[in-house]
Motif scaffolding. Structure first.
Motif, PDB file in Angstrom:
ATOM      1  N   LYS A 142       0.818  -1.219   0.000  1.00  0.00           N
ATOM      2  CA  LYS A 142       0.000   0.000   0.000  1.00  0.00           C
ATOM      3  C   LYS A 142       0.853   1.271   0.000  1.00  0.00           C
ATOM      4  N   GLU A 143       2.015   1.166   0.645  1.00  0.00           N
ATOM      5  CA  GLU A 143       2.908   2.327   0.692  1.00  0.00           C
ATOM      6  C   GLU A 143       3.679   2.345  -0.627  1.00  0.00           C
ATOM      7  N   VAL A 144       3.160   3.064  -1.594  1.00  0.00           N
ATOM      8  CA  VAL A 144       3.805   3.054  -2.908  1.00  0.00           C
ATOM      9  C   VAL A 144       4.608   4.328  -3.137  1.00  0.00           C
ATOM     10  N   VAL A 145       5.828   4.144  -3.615  1.00  0.00           N
ATOM     11  CA  VAL A 145       6.641   5.279  -4.024  1.00  0.00           C
ATOM     12  C   VAL A 145       6.129   5.697  -5.405  1.00  0.00           C
ATOM     13  N   THR A 146       5.864   6.978  -5.589  1.00  0.00           N
ATOM     14  CA  THR A 146       5.438   7.437  -6.910  1.00  0.00           C
ATOM     15  C   THR A 146       6.313   8.622  -7.314  1.00  0.00           C
ATOM     16  N   VAL A 147       6.319   8.928  -8.601  1.00  0.00           N
ATOM     17  CA  VAL A 147       7.032  10.130  -9.045  1.00  0.00           C
ATOM     18  C   VAL A 147       6.068  10.973  -9.898  1.00  0.00           C
TER      19      VAL A 147
END
Lengths: 124, 308, 113
Positions: B25-30
Motif C-alpha cells: 500500500k505504501e507506494v513510491v510514486t514520481v
C-alpha cells in the motif's frame, strides 16, 4: 493466601510442572483458560470447556482425539508416562501439543490450581 | 498437509483472496515533471526497478529502470519522466481476485501491476509476483494453523444452489472392535463441518456426539456407519450398527450404567456416560434398538441457535 | 488432617462414613483408571475419582486407602455402596470436578506424592 486466577501460558505450565514437551514446535505462548483433570474421555467430552489444558494419565491416541474434539489447548500426561508413537503422531497431525510431567495427576492439578489456573465451572 | 491438498488450497486461495490483501500500500510514486537524471537515485534508494507516475493521485504512466537505460543510451538529453514513461499501463482493481493479478502479470510479462481503487480511480497500491507468493504463503500458514480460509461458508453454499430443497450428505464406516481407530470419524467430521464454516459450538457438539456413538459401535458392535445430512438449518446424523442391541434403554441412559469390560474402561471410555453425553449435546435424540439385530441412533443439531 | 475436617472444609457429602469418619488422611491421589490406582495410590490417601463402579471400593480396600471421594455429584452404584459397607471404606461425594476438588484439597495441605 489469595492468588490471582486467570489464564496461564503453556510456557508457565511447562515450567511449573517440570514438564517436557514431546511434540515439535510447541506454541508456548498459547494460554490455557482452565484446567481439566480426567482419565475418562467421555467426561472431558461432556464437561470440558474450550481451551482447557487436559491433565491425564491416559496416553492412548483417544486422548488426542478427545482433546481435538473438545477443543483442548494442550494435553499433559502425568507420572512421567511417555505416550506410544501413534499418540504423538496423531498429536503432531492435529496440532495438539503434548507435555509429560513427572508429577502425579493429583500433584500436577493441585499445583496449577494453587498457581491460579481456574477449573471448569461446577456442574449444575 | 499432502501435496494434493496444498495445490487445491492454493487454487482456492487465489480465488478467495483479493488483490488488496496482497498489494503493497505504501507506494513510491514520481511526478511526470521529475527530471530523468534524478530517477536512478529514487529507484536505488527504494530498491525498486520501476515506479508509477501519478498526477493528483491519478496514474498517468509507469517508468522503469529499463526505460531509463534506453533513454540514457539514446544520448540522454535533458528530459522529464513524462516524456519517457510508458503511458499504456496494465492495471488491476484492488477488489479483483488475486487470480486475475497472476494471469495479468503472466500475460503481459510484467513484474508489477499498479492497483487502482475502483470508486476513485486513483492509485491504491502496487502488486508484484513476490507479493502474490508472500500473501499466499502467509495465508496458507494461517490456514494450516486454523483452517480459517478453508471455509466455504455453508450459507453461501446453499444460496448458490437453486432448488426447492437442498441437502448435503456424506457417510463414514465404523469397524467394530477397532479400538485404536476410535475417534477417527469424530475427527474427520469436525474438520469437515469446520470447513463448511459452521459455528464452533455446533461443530463441537456434533463431533462429541459422533465420538461417543463411534465408541459405542466399536465397543459393542461388529460394524456400523454414520450418515450425516446437512440442509440449510440442520445437521442430522444417523448412527446404525449391527450389534447386540440394548435390552433396557432406560437403564442404558442412566449415567454411570455400563456393561463395558474393564479393558475399555482403562481406555477412558465405557464409564456409562456415552448415551447421556449424546443426549446432552444434541437438540433432538431418538434411539431404537432390537436385541440381536442392532441399534439406530438419530440426532440433530440446529445451525443458527449455536449458543443455545 | 482428619477426614471429618476435610469433609467439613470442602462441603463434602458423607455417603458412608466407613465406620470411622475421624481417620487420618495422609495424602491425595486422583485417577479414573483402576490400574493407576493399583500402581500408584498410597495407604492413607484420599482418592478422587469419577468412577462409581464396585471396583473402586475393591481397589481402595486392597490398597488401604483412607477414603474415596466421588466427583461431579456422581452416586455410587448400589453394589459399590454395599461393598464400601462390607470393607469399611468411607465414600464421600462432591459437586466439584476433579481439577477443582484436587486444587482445594491441595490448598488444605493434602499433598500428592
Amino acid at each position: 493466601m489469595e492468588v490471582a486466577t486467570g489464564p496461564m501460558t503453556l510456557r508457565r505450565i511447562q515450567e511449573m510442572l517440570g514438564a517436557s514437551c514431546i511434540t515439535a514446535d510447541p506454541p508456548l505462548d498459547l494460554e490455557a483458560l482452565v484446567g481439566c483433570a480426567s482419565d475418562l474421555m467421555s467426561n472431558v467430552l461432556a464437561f470440558g470447556r474450550p481451551h482447557a489444558i487436559l491433565l491425564t494419565g491416559l496416553t492412548s491416541p483417544q486422548t488426542v482425539r478427545t482433546a481435538e474434539v473438545a477443543d483442548c489447548v494442550a494435553v499433559c500426561f502425568a507420572y512421567g508416562r511417555q505416550p506410544p508413537a501413534e499418540t504423538i503422531e496423531l498429536a503432531e497431525g492435529s496440532g495438539i501439543p503434548l507435555f509429560v510431567t513427572p508429577l502425579t495427576l493429583y500433584a500436577a492439578s493441585g499445583r496449577l490450581y494453587e498457581l491460579g489456573l481456574p477449573g471448569c465451572p461446577e456442574i449444575e | 498437509m499432502n501435496r494434493k491438498e496444498t495445490v487445491n488450497e492454493l487454487q482456492l486461495l487465489v480465488y478467495e483472496l483479493d488483490v488488496e490483501s496482497a498489494m503493497t500500500k505504501e507506494v513510491v510514486t514520481v511526478s511526470p515533471d521529475l527530471a530523468m537524471d534524478k530517477l536512478p537515485k529514487i529507484l536505488k534508494s527504494n530498491r525498486i526497478t520501476g515506479v508509477p507516475v501519478t498526477e493528483d493521485g491519478r496514474l498517468v504512466g509507469i517508468i522503469s529502470l529499463e526505460d531509463y537505460v534506453r533513454w540514457a543510451a539514446d544520448d540522454g538529453k535533458p528530459s522529464c519522466v513524462g516524456d519517457v514513461m510508458t503511458r499504456k499501463v496494465h492495471t488491476i482493481y484492488s477488489d479483483e481476485p488475486l487470480v486475475s493479478a497472476v494471469s495479468r502479470l503472466e500475460r503481459f510479462a510484467c513484474g508489477r501491476l499498479p492497483v487502482l481503487d475502483r470508486t476513485t480511480d486513483t492509485l491504491a497500491g502496487i502488486v508484484t509476483k513476490g507479493d502474490v507468493i508472500e500473501s499466499m504463503l502467509g495465508n496458507l500458514e494461517i490456514d494450516y494453523r486454523e483452517e480459517g480460509l478453508r471455509t466455504y461458508r455453508t450459507s453461501r453454499f446453499f444460496e448458490d444452489i437453486v432448488s426447492d430443497s437442498t441437502e448435503l450428505s456424506f457417510a463414514y464406516e465404523i469397524r467394530g472392535e477397532s479400538i485404536s481407530e476410535g475417534g477417527e470419524v469424530a475427527s474427520s467430521l469436525k474438520k469437515t463441518l469446520r470447513r463448511l464454516g459452521m459455528h464452533p459450538d455446533v461443530v463441537r457438539r456434533a463431533a462429541i456426539t459422533v465420538y461417543e456413538a463411534e465408541m459405542n459401535v466399536i465397543i459393542y458392535a461388529k460394524a456400523g456407519r454414520v450418515r450425516v445430512s446437512i440442509d440449510q438449518h440442520h445437521i442430522s446424523m444417523v448412527v446404525e450398527d449391527e450389534g447386540p442391541g440394548i435390552p433396557d434403554l432406560e437403564q442404558a441412559m442412566a449415567p454411570g450404567f455400563s456393561t463395558a469390560p474393564e479393558s475399555v474402561r482403562e481406555l477412558g471410555f465405557g464409564a456409562g456416560m456415552g448415551l447421556p453425553n449424546i443426549k446432552q449435546c444434541a437438540e433432538s435424540f431418538e434411539i431404537e434398538s432390537v436385541v440381536g439385530e442392532g441399534t439406530t441412533l438419530r440426532v440433530s443439531f440446529h445451525m443458527e441457535e449455536a449458543c443455545a | 488432617m482428619c477426614l471429618s475436617d476435610i469433609a467439613r472444609e470442602l462441603d463434602l457429602t458423607v455417603i458412608y462414613d466407613g465406620g470411622d469418619i475421624d481417620r487420618e488422611i495422609t495424602g491425595g491421589y486422583a485417577t479414573d483408571l483402576m490400574s493407576d490406582a493399583i500402581a500408584h495410590a498410597k495407604a492413607g490417601d484420599l482418592w478422587v475419582t469419577l468412577q462409581v463402579h464396585v471396583n473402586v471400593v475393591a481397589v481402595a480396600s486392597m490398597k488401604d486407602l483412607g477414603a474415596v471421594v466421588l466427583t461431579q455429584d456422581r452416586q455410587p452404584l448400589p453394589e459399590t455402596l454395599q461393598k464400601a459397607r462390607d470393607e469399611g471404606i468411607p465414600l464421600l461425594g462432591s459437586n466439584l470436578r476433579a481439577f477443582d476438588l484436587i486444587g482445594r484439597l491441595y490448598q488444605l495441605g493434602i499433598r500428592g506424592t
